[in-house]
Design a protein around this motif. Structure first.
Motif, PDB file in Angstrom:
ATOM      1  N   LEU A  97       4.832  -2.759   6.268  1.00  0.00           N
ATOM      2  CA  LEU A  97       5.747  -1.578   6.147  1.00  0.00           C
ATOM      3  C   LEU A  97       5.439  -0.732   7.363  1.00  0.00           C
ATOM      4  O   LEU A  97       4.361  -0.258   7.168  1.00  0.00           O
ATOM      5  N   CYS A  98       6.345  -0.623   8.129  1.00  0.00           N
ATOM      6  CA  CYS A  98       5.983   0.129   9.309  1.00  0.00           C
ATOM      7  C   CYS A  98       7.192   1.233   9.534  1.00  0.00           C
ATOM      8  O   CYS A  98       8.218   1.053   9.242  1.00  0.00           O
ATOM      9  N   ASP A  99       6.586   2.525   9.634  1.00  0.00           N
ATOM     10  CA  ASP A  99       7.507   3.777   9.819  1.00  0.00           C
ATOM     11  C   ASP A  99       6.720   4.597  10.831  1.00  0.00           C
ATOM     12  O   ASP A  99       5.373   4.867  10.591  1.00  0.00           O
ATOM     13  N   SER A 100       7.376   5.383  11.659  1.00  0.00           N
ATOM     14  CA  SER A 100       6.837   6.425  12.531  1.00  0.00           C
ATOM     15  C   SER A 100       6.488   7.879  11.930  1.00  0.00           C
ATOM     16  O   SER A 100       5.855   8.669  12.348  1.00  0.00           O
ATOM     17  N   ILE A 101       7.170   7.846  10.668  1.00  0.00           N
ATOM     18  CA  ILE A 101       7.111   9.211   9.844  1.00  0.00           C
ATOM     19  C   ILE A 101       5.993   9.195   8.886  1.00  0.00           C
ATOM     20  O   ILE A 101       6.274   8.420   7.899  1.00  0.00           O
ATOM     21  N   ALA A 102       4.964   9.970   9.141  1.00  0.00           N
ATOM     22  CA  ALA A 102       3.802   9.740   8.238  1.00  0.00           C
ATOM     23  C   ALA A 102       4.055   9.977   6.602  1.00  0.00           C
ATOM     24  O   ALA A 102       3.438   9.265   5.808  1.00  0.00           O
ATOM     25  N   LYS A 103       4.904  11.037   6.327  1.00  0.00           N
ATOM     26  CA  LYS A 103       5.142  11.156   4.858  1.00  0.00           C
ATOM     27  C   LYS A 103       6.054  10.137   4.330  1.00  0.00           C
ATOM     28  O   LYS A 103       5.696  10.041   2.945  1.00  0.00           O
ATOM     29  N   LYS A 104       6.719   9.628   4.898  1.00  0.00           N
ATOM     30  CA  LYS A 104       7.473   8.458   4.543  1.00  0.00           C
ATOM     31  C   LYS A 104       6.685   7.192   4.267  1.00  0.00           C
ATOM     32  O   LYS A 104       6.651   6.513   3.138  1.00  0.00           O
ATOM     33  N   ILE A 105       5.773   7.021   4.844  1.00  0.00           N
ATOM     34  CA  ILE A 105       4.664   5.771   4.890  1.00  0.00           C
ATOM     35  C   ILE A 105       3.765   6.162   3.616  1.00  0.00           C
ATOM     36  O   ILE A 105       3.441   5.235   3.011  1.00  0.00           O
ATOM     37  N   LYS A 106       3.490   7.347   3.630  1.00  0.00           N
ATOM     38  CA  LYS A 106       2.595   7.680   2.204  1.00  0.00           C
ATOM     39  C   LYS A 106       3.454   7.353   0.970  1.00  0.00           C
ATOM     40  O   LYS A 106       2.741   7.215   0.145  1.00  0.00           O
ATOM     41  N   VAL A 107       4.670   7.791   0.943  1.00  0.00           N
ATOM     42  CA  VAL A 107       5.341   7.307  -0.142  1.00  0.00           C
ATOM     43  C   VAL A 107       5.138   5.772  -0.429  1.00  0.00           C
ATOM     44  O   VAL A 107       5.015   5.354  -1.313  1.00  0.00           O
ATOM     45  N   ALA A 108       5.716   5.190   0.796  1.00  0.00           N
ATOM     46  CA  ALA A 108       5.644   3.601   0.317  1.00  0.00           C
ATOM     47  C   ALA A 108       4.353   2.985   0.222  1.00  0.00           C
ATOM     48  O   ALA A 108       4.259   2.178  -0.565  1.00  0.00           O
ATOM     49  N   ALA A 109       3.131   3.556   0.629  1.00  0.00           N
ATOM     50  CA  ALA A 109       1.974   3.170   0.380  1.00  0.00           C
ATOM     51  C   ALA A 109       1.501   3.561  -0.793  1.00  0.00           C
ATOM     52  O   ALA A 109       1.113   2.690  -1.969  1.00  0.00           O
ATOM     53  N   GLY A 110       1.868   4.816  -1.643  1.00  0.00           N
ATOM     54  CA  GLY A 110       1.749   5.109  -3.031  1.00  0.00           C
ATOM     55  C   GLY A 110       2.360   4.251  -3.942  1.00  0.00           C
ATOM     56  O   GLY A 110       1.749   3.667  -5.041  1.00  0.00           O
ATOM     57  N   ILE A 111       3.552   3.969  -3.531  1.00  0.00           N
ATOM     58  CA  ILE A 111       4.460   3.097  -4.594  1.00  0.00           C
ATOM     59  C   ILE A 111       3.752   1.812  -4.670  1.00  0.00           C
ATOM     60  O   ILE A 111       3.500   1.091  -5.591  1.00  0.00           O
ATOM     61  N   ALA A 112       3.504   1.122  -3.397  1.00  0.00           N
ATOM     62  CA  ALA A 112       2.822  -0.216  -3.355  1.00  0.00           C
ATOM     63  C   ALA A 112       1.710  -0.379  -4.161  1.00  0.00           C
ATOM     64  O   ALA A 112       1.262  -1.363  -4.929  1.00  0.00           O
ATOM     65  N   LYS A 113       0.916   0.838  -3.947  1.00  0.00           N
ATOM     66  CA  LYS A 113      -0.535   0.753  -4.636  1.00  0.00           C
ATOM     67  C   LYS A 113      -0.213   0.935  -6.304  1.00  0.00           C
ATOM     68  O   LYS A 113      -0.873   0.235  -7.193  1.00  0.00           O
ATOM     69  N   ALA A 114       0.797   1.837  -6.724  1.00  0.00           N
ATOM     70  CA  ALA A 114       0.953   1.874  -8.063  1.00  0.00           C
ATOM     71  C   ALA A 114       1.347   0.767  -8.786  1.00  0.00           C
ATOM     72  O   ALA A 114       1.083   0.600  -9.831  1.00  0.00           O
ATOM     73  N   ILE A 115       2.230   0.035  -8.113  1.00  0.00           N
ATOM     74  CA  ILE A 115       2.659  -1.145  -9.025  1.00  0.00           C
ATOM     75  C   ILE A 115       1.920  -2.393  -8.541  1.00  0.00           C
ATOM     76  O   ILE A 115       2.057  -3.684  -9.100  1.00  0.00           O
ATOM     77  N   ASN A 116       0.756  -2.400  -7.814  1.00  0.00           N
ATOM     78  CA  ASN A 116      -0.207  -3.206  -7.637  1.00  0.00           C
ATOM     79  C   ASN A 116       0.533  -4.504  -6.631  1.00  0.00           C
ATOM     80  O   ASN A 116       0.259  -5.510  -7.059  1.00  0.00           O
TER      81      ASN A 116
END
Length: 216
Positions: A97-116
């Motif tokens: 998952l790629c995005d140039s906006i750090a705060k959006k990637i932070k959300v995507a990474a957090g969701i992916a981690k939380a759902i394993n």
């Protein structure tokens, strides 16, 4: 408010783990949205219809066309759409998952981690600066096709699958004239073919085969 049952109606073969991951999406996105606004607040109650199921139209296209992949990049993923729902549905495919906006990637990474979602990695950069290669790219209304193809064409081996609304025929004509891409490179399917909900009546999946093109 629509819940995850709308997903199960269209994808009845989900495992217990996939259903668990789907059911976690709403509380997780609501929690993150309080800190970083990635979904319109008036749209939150429609998360599963407007965002999750919409993303999974790509899965319907892949299944119908027997598309197999080992790796997929989601270009301009925002808070994780369409990449995270697709990663839940296809746990055997590696998603970047790629995005140039750090705060959006932070959300995507957090969701992916939380759902394993162990098949998901996230990258914060512009797609033009990436040099990895993937089987396919996916995208959800990031920009016009005329701009999207030059931005992402170096990333995928087989093709790009994107979600679009509005006048897609005009966008394809623009690509044929500006980028000199043959019209037969593109396949367009109305999402209402699979999802009868009114929300999808003017929305499309567009597949673009990997091709050479002229930079505008």
């Amino acid at each position: 408010m629509t819940g995850p049952d709308i997903i199960y109606g269209h994808f009845p073969g989900l495992t217990g783990e996939q259903k668990r991951q789907m059911e976690l999406l709403y509380p997780l996105y609501m929690e993150w949205n309080e800190k970083i606004n990635v979904i319109s607040r008036k749209d939150c109650d429609m998360l599963y219809l407007h965002h999750v199921l919409h993303s999974l139209a790509i899965a319907k296209y892949m299944e119908e066309n027997s598309i197999r992949a080992c790796s997929i990049i989601d270009t301009g993923c925002g808070g994780g759409f369409p990449g995270i729902p697709l990663a839940i549905l296809f746990p055997h495919i590696r998603f970047t998952l790629c995005d140039s906006i750090a705060k959006k990637i932070k959300v995507a990474a957090g969701i992916a981690k939380a759902i394993n979602a162990v098949n998901v990695e996230t990258v914060c950069c512009r797609t033009e600066s990436l040099h990895s290669r993937y089987d396919y790219a996916v995208s959800r209304a990031v920009t016009s096709l005329r701009k999207l193809i030059p931005m992402t064409g170096h990333l995928y081996e087989k093709g790009m699958i994107c979600l679009k609304g509005g006048s897609v025929a005009d966008e394809i004509r623009e690509c044929t004239s500006t980028l000199r891409i043959p019209a037969e490179t593109f396949t367009t399917v109305k999402i209402s073919k699979w999802f009868e909900e009114e929300f999808f009546s003017e929305k499309f999946v567009i597949f673009a085969k990997s091709t050479t093109f002229a930079l505008p």
